[in-house]
Design a protein around this motif. Structure first.
Motif, PDB file in Angstrom:
ATOM      1  N   MET A 104     -13.250 104.273 142.566  1.00  0.00           N
ATOM      2  CA  MET A 104     -12.192 104.285 143.701  1.00  0.00           C
ATOM      3  C   MET A 104     -10.991 104.057 142.611  1.00  0.00           C
ATOM      4  O   MET A 104      -9.875 104.114 143.042  1.00  0.00           O
ATOM      5  N   PHE A 105     -10.990 103.826 141.328  1.00  0.00           N
ATOM      6  CA  PHE A 105      -9.646 103.729 140.610  1.00  0.00           C
ATOM      7  C   PHE A 105      -9.626 105.000 139.781  1.00  0.00           C
ATOM      8  O   PHE A 105      -8.592 104.852 138.980  1.00  0.00           O
ATOM      9  N   ILE A 106     -10.268 106.062 140.008  1.00  0.00           N
ATOM     10  CA  ILE A 106      -9.964 107.118 139.350  1.00  0.00           C
ATOM     11  C   ILE A 106      -8.881 108.061 139.752  1.00  0.00           C
ATOM     12  O   ILE A 106      -8.722 108.405 140.747  1.00  0.00           O
ATOM     13  N   LEU A 107      -7.847 108.258 138.804  1.00  0.00           N
ATOM     14  CA  LEU A 107      -6.806 109.255 139.108  1.00  0.00           C
ATOM     15  C   LEU A 107      -7.342 110.506 138.714  1.00  0.00           C
ATOM     16  O   LEU A 107      -8.027 110.842 137.725  1.00  0.00           O
ATOM     17  N   ASN A 108      -6.479 111.648 139.540  1.00  0.00           N
ATOM     18  CA  ASN A 108      -6.755 112.830 138.689  1.00  0.00           C
ATOM     19  C   ASN A 108      -6.171 113.180 137.539  1.00  0.00           C
ATOM     20  O   ASN A 108      -5.066 112.959 137.424  1.00  0.00           O
ATOM     21  N   VAL A 109      -6.857 113.657 136.547  1.00  0.00           N
ATOM     22  CA  VAL A 109      -6.089 113.967 135.283  1.00  0.00           C
ATOM     23  C   VAL A 109      -5.817 115.684 135.183  1.00  0.00           C
ATOM     24  O   VAL A 109      -6.796 116.336 135.060  1.00  0.00           O
ATOM     25  N   ILE A 126     -14.646 105.700 128.032  1.00  0.00           N
ATOM     26  CA  ILE A 126     -13.280 105.205 127.317  1.00  0.00           C
ATOM     27  C   ILE A 126     -12.192 106.100 128.220  1.00  0.00           C
ATOM     28  O   ILE A 126     -11.358 105.101 128.583  1.00  0.00           O
ATOM     29  N   ARG A 127     -12.370 107.145 128.588  1.00  0.00           N
ATOM     30  CA  ARG A 127     -11.355 107.620 129.283  1.00  0.00           C
ATOM     31  C   ARG A 127     -11.220 107.155 130.781  1.00  0.00           C
ATOM     32  O   ARG A 127      -9.966 106.742 131.174  1.00  0.00           O
ATOM     33  N   ARG A 128     -12.289 106.631 131.469  1.00  0.00           N
ATOM     34  CA  ARG A 128     -11.880 106.016 132.625  1.00  0.00           C
ATOM     35  C   ARG A 128     -11.480 104.867 132.295  1.00  0.00           C
ATOM     36  O   ARG A 128     -10.590 104.432 133.296  1.00  0.00           O
ATOM     37  N   ASN A 129     -11.758 104.193 131.224  1.00  0.00           N
ATOM     38  CA  ASN A 129     -11.145 102.828 131.095  1.00  0.00           C
ATOM     39  C   ASN A 129      -9.607 103.268 130.896  1.00  0.00           C
ATOM     40  O   ASN A 129      -8.626 102.103 131.285  1.00  0.00           O
ATOM     41  N   LYS A 130      -9.186 103.947 130.101  1.00  0.00           N
ATOM     42  CA  LYS A 130      -7.576 104.303 129.917  1.00  0.00           C
ATOM     43  C   LYS A 130      -6.918 104.569 130.853  1.00  0.00           C
ATOM     44  O   LYS A 130      -5.833 104.129 131.642  1.00  0.00           O
ATOM     45  N   ILE A 131      -7.552 105.389 132.041  1.00  0.00           N
ATOM     46  CA  ILE A 131      -7.059 105.903 133.238  1.00  0.00           C
ATOM     47  C   ILE A 131      -6.943 104.525 134.261  1.00  0.00           C
ATOM     48  O   ILE A 131      -5.720 104.325 134.934  1.00  0.00           O
ATOM     49  N   TYR A 132      -7.795 103.779 134.047  1.00  0.00           N
ATOM     50  CA  TYR A 132      -7.832 102.366 134.935  1.00  0.00           C
ATOM     51  C   TYR A 132      -6.820 101.677 134.313  1.00  0.00           C
ATOM     52  O   TYR A 132      -5.888 101.275 135.413  1.00  0.00           O
ATOM     53  N   LYS A 133      -6.354 101.594 133.169  1.00  0.00           N
ATOM     54  CA  LYS A 133      -5.482 100.641 132.670  1.00  0.00           C
ATOM     55  C   LYS A 133      -4.012 101.349 133.029  1.00  0.00           C
ATOM     56  O   LYS A 133      -2.959 100.613 133.241  1.00  0.00           O
ATOM     57  N   MET A 134      -3.623 102.589 132.952  1.00  0.00           N
ATOM     58  CA  MET A 134      -2.522 103.305 133.189  1.00  0.00           C
ATOM     59  C   MET A 134      -2.211 102.923 134.824  1.00  0.00           C
ATOM     60  O   MET A 134      -1.044 102.715 134.823  1.00  0.00           O
ATOM     61  N   GLN A 135      -3.243 103.171 135.442  1.00  0.00           N
ATOM     62  CA  GLN A 135      -3.067 103.151 137.168  1.00  0.00           C
ATOM     63  C   GLN A 135      -2.823 101.610 137.215  1.00  0.00           C
ATOM     64  O   GLN A 135      -1.842 101.375 137.904  1.00  0.00           O
ATOM     65  N   ASN A 136      -3.297 100.824 136.457  1.00  0.00           N
ATOM     66  CA  ASN A 136      -3.391  99.174 136.793  1.00  0.00           C
ATOM     67  C   ASN A 136      -1.534  98.612 136.506  1.00  0.00           C
ATOM     68  O   ASN A 136      -0.997  97.841 137.100  1.00  0.00           O
ATOM     69  N   PHE A 187       5.971 107.765 137.699  1.00  0.00           N
ATOM     70  CA  PHE A 187       6.113 106.279 136.748  1.00  0.00           C
ATOM     71  C   PHE A 187       5.688 106.452 135.330  1.00  0.00           C
ATOM     72  O   PHE A 187       4.750 106.818 135.119  1.00  0.00           O
ATOM     73  N   VAL A 188       6.771 106.049 134.599  1.00  0.00           N
ATOM     74  CA  VAL A 188       6.252 106.309 133.128  1.00  0.00           C
ATOM     75  C   VAL A 188       5.485 105.184 132.614  1.00  0.00           C
ATOM     76  O   VAL A 188       5.693 104.080 132.532  1.00  0.00           O
ATOM     77  N   VAL A 189       4.344 105.624 132.313  1.00  0.00           N
ATOM     78  CA  VAL A 189       3.125 104.948 131.818  1.00  0.00           C
ATOM     79  C   VAL A 189       3.417 104.814 130.150  1.00  0.00           C
ATOM     80  O   VAL A 189       3.390 103.671 129.614  1.00  0.00           O
ATOM     81  N   TYR A 190       3.996 105.834 129.431  1.00  0.00           N
ATOM     82  CA  TYR A 190       4.167 105.728 128.111  1.00  0.00           C
ATOM     83  C   TYR A 190       5.263 106.917 127.801  1.00  0.00           C
ATOM     84  O   TYR A 190       5.312 108.070 128.335  1.00  0.00           O
ATOM     85  N   THR A 237       9.945 112.191 124.076  1.00  0.00           N
ATOM     86  CA  THR A 237       8.572 111.979 123.247  1.00  0.00           C
ATOM     87  C   THR A 237       7.378 112.423 124.208  1.00  0.00           C
ATOM     88  O   THR A 237       7.724 113.108 125.348  1.00  0.00           O
ATOM     89  N   GLU A 238       6.331 112.358 123.724  1.00  0.00           N
ATOM     90  CA  GLU A 238       5.186 112.650 124.500  1.00  0.00           C
ATOM     91  C   GLU A 238       5.168 111.635 125.539  1.00  0.00           C
ATOM     92  O   GLU A 238       5.330 110.344 125.163  1.00  0.00           O
ATOM     93  N   CYS A 239       4.803 111.911 126.461  1.00  0.00           N
ATOM     94  CA  CYS A 239       4.997 110.931 128.026  1.00  0.00           C
ATOM     95  C   CYS A 239       3.628 111.147 128.549  1.00  0.00           C
ATOM     96  O   CYS A 239       3.122 112.273 128.805  1.00  0.00           O
ATOM     97  N   VAL A 240       3.312 110.184 129.151  1.00  0.00           N
ATOM     98  CA  VAL A 240       2.138 109.946 130.120  1.00  0.00           C
ATOM     99  C   VAL A 240       2.637 109.368 131.510  1.00  0.00           C
ATOM    100  O   VAL A 240       3.594 108.362 131.329  1.00  0.00           O
ATOM    101  N   VAL A 241       2.707 110.297 132.794  1.00  0.00           N
ATOM    102  CA  VAL A 241       3.448 109.720 133.734  1.00  0.00           C
ATOM    103  C   VAL A 241       2.429 110.033 135.113  1.00  0.00           C
ATOM    104  O   VAL A 241       1.453 110.598 135.080  1.00  0.00           O
ATOM    105  N   ILE A 242       2.657 108.811 135.977  1.00  0.00           N
ATOM    106  CA  ILE A 242       1.698 108.857 137.294  1.00  0.00           C
ATOM    107  C   ILE A 242       2.516 109.626 138.008  1.00  0.00           C
ATOM    108  O   ILE A 242       3.748 109.086 138.164  1.00  0.00           O
ATOM    109  N   LEU A 243       2.317 110.437 138.459  1.00  0.00           N
ATOM    110  CA  LEU A 243       3.015 111.580 139.621  1.00  0.00           C
ATOM    111  C   LEU A 243       2.726 111.142 141.021  1.00  0.00           C
ATOM    112  O   LEU A 243       1.740 111.091 141.462  1.00  0.00           O
ATOM    113  N   ILE A 244       3.873 111.001 141.633  1.00  0.00           N
ATOM    114  CA  ILE A 244       3.803 110.913 142.949  1.00  0.00           C
ATOM    115  C   ILE A 244       4.420 112.145 144.035  1.00  0.00           C
ATOM    116  O   ILE A 244       5.815 112.193 143.691  1.00  0.00           O
ATOM    117  N   SER A 245       3.919 112.762 144.470  1.00  0.00           N
ATOM    118  CA  SER A 245       4.499 113.978 145.461  1.00  0.00           C
ATOM    119  C   SER A 245       5.228 113.379 146.453  1.00  0.00           C
ATOM    120  O   SER A 245       4.949 112.041 146.894  1.00  0.00           O
TER     121      SER A 245
END
Lengths: 220, 220
Positions: free
Chosen positions: A1-6, A21-31, A78-81, A127-135
């Motif tokens: 239930m905590f998995i974002l689409n990558v 490990i990927r699941r865990n990272k995604i979890y952290k980012m979304q957290n 939302f800028v994660v990184y 920079t390289e960025c990771v973003v959580i996108l909301i349409s």
DNA sequence: GGTCTGAATTGCCAATTGGCAACAAATGCT
DNA sequence: AGCATTTGTTGCCAATTGGCAATTCAGACC
């Protein structure tokens, strides 16, 4: 239930890692997003699931455009990184950097998003960025389904704009050296990650002046 | 049903006028608020009555304080007539004017009002002013009873802050003459009503520079 | 490692703006 | 009306910042 689409994750050597490990990272980012929002209002487990299931994780390389000048903006990130930069051109055609967005900031053109108007400037990844996108569709979904959504985002928008005007006020009435020192204090992690020419523009001075100010400071 | 309470109206030679004329003026002033709000969302007759019955009309003389630095702000005003000025002191003790509020602007310290914190600056009447006053209690009443209240005020707050940051951005990256001309264009009625020293402070220049700029412009 | 490109620095000089003192003009008060 | 206070202007000079050309530096790419 905590998995974002990558959607794309081509640069962070992330895709090569084991699935758990990927699941865990995604979890952290979304957290990170949920934690940030929760500072400004309560979210239920149901709200959090809705957010997790209707947002997308996106990766940006240096120079990638998040918002293009002249186009309508139908998304919020939302800028994660990483660091984004907003710039536009003045009447003389000079590029003006008006602000930076980094970790835990929302990235969008507020005016354009709310008013359904073309953006007057461009938002680019510095920079390289990771973003959580909301349409926009999902934004409206959240707005309808999450009781505190509007209140939370309104609070964040207000705070962001107030911080910005307060900082700009200093730039207007201070000398350049003080402005630069204030910048270092308020945005300590930005300076190492963007070109000084953009910092200079943000502060309203030339890159030459900024260079001299920095030299002066190291000499003292 | 449209009659506001007139708390003090000692300077506008208003109190001397016949009752029917006073009623009519009060009606017009209160209509000004309703018309302004209605631009950003629909208000029912019931909403309008609630506003009319729970707001107060107040008159300010030149120099009267609307918000005092260091104190919490528990009211919001709507400027029917006149000009207010927000100022604070920087580290060196210089008075900095950071904005003006005039007809159809809301007057309050947004940060202080929403965050329940002391105001860092003072809001003073620069001219005789007429204000429709909303106490925090009534603000919360409106927020609860008027369906569109939050949305309307949120829109207005956002727009106000965005206009402000956009104007400030120009002040940061332009020369003083251009800034002054922009000020005249954006706030054409303010210049005749406040001291030039405050305009200079708002623009981030000294009164001497402003004086020279004005002279230069008249010579051209 | 070598080359290339853009970023950052530096020297020199010009333009802009600030600071101060003196003065003029406008405003407020009695 | 007359005085006092504040506001605005001006001249003179200093400090800050900008503009440009030349140079150095750092990172990207072979």
């Amino acid at each position: 239930m905590f998995i974002l689409n990558v959607v794309s994750f081509y640069t962070l050597r992330f895709i090569d890692q084991p699935l758990d490990i990927r699941r865990n990272k995604i979890y952290k980012m979304q957290n990170q997003l949920v934690n940030h929002l929760s500072q400004f209002g309560k979210l239920s487990e149901k709200d959090i699931d809705l957010i997790a299931n209707n947002t997308t994780l996106i990766n940006f390389k240096i120079g990638d455009i998040f918002v293009e000048a002249g186009k309508n903006v139908n998304k919020v990130g939302f800028v994660v990184y990483g660091v984004f930069r907003y710039f536009f051109y003045d009447k003389e055609g000079n590029e003006i950097t008006s602000f930076f967005m980094s970790e835990n900031d929302f990235v969008t053109n507020v005016n354009s998003f709310y008013e359904y108007t073309p953006s007057s400037g461009t938002i680019v990844a510095e920079t390289e960025c990771v973003v959580i996108l909301i349409s926009r569709e999902n934004w409206e979904l959240f707005s309808k389904e999450i009781p505190n959504w509007n209140s939370i985002l309104q609070t964040i928008t207000n705070k962001t704009l107030l911080t910005k005007t307060n900082f700009q006020r200093k730039l207007i009435s201070q000398d350049a050296t003080t402005s630069y020192l204030d910048f270092l204090k308020q945005y300590p992690t930005i300076i190492q990650r963007v070109s000084l020419i953009h910092v200079a523009s943000f502060l309203g001075i030339t890159k030459f002046s900024l260079s001299r100010i920095r030299k002066q400071i190291t000499l003292e």
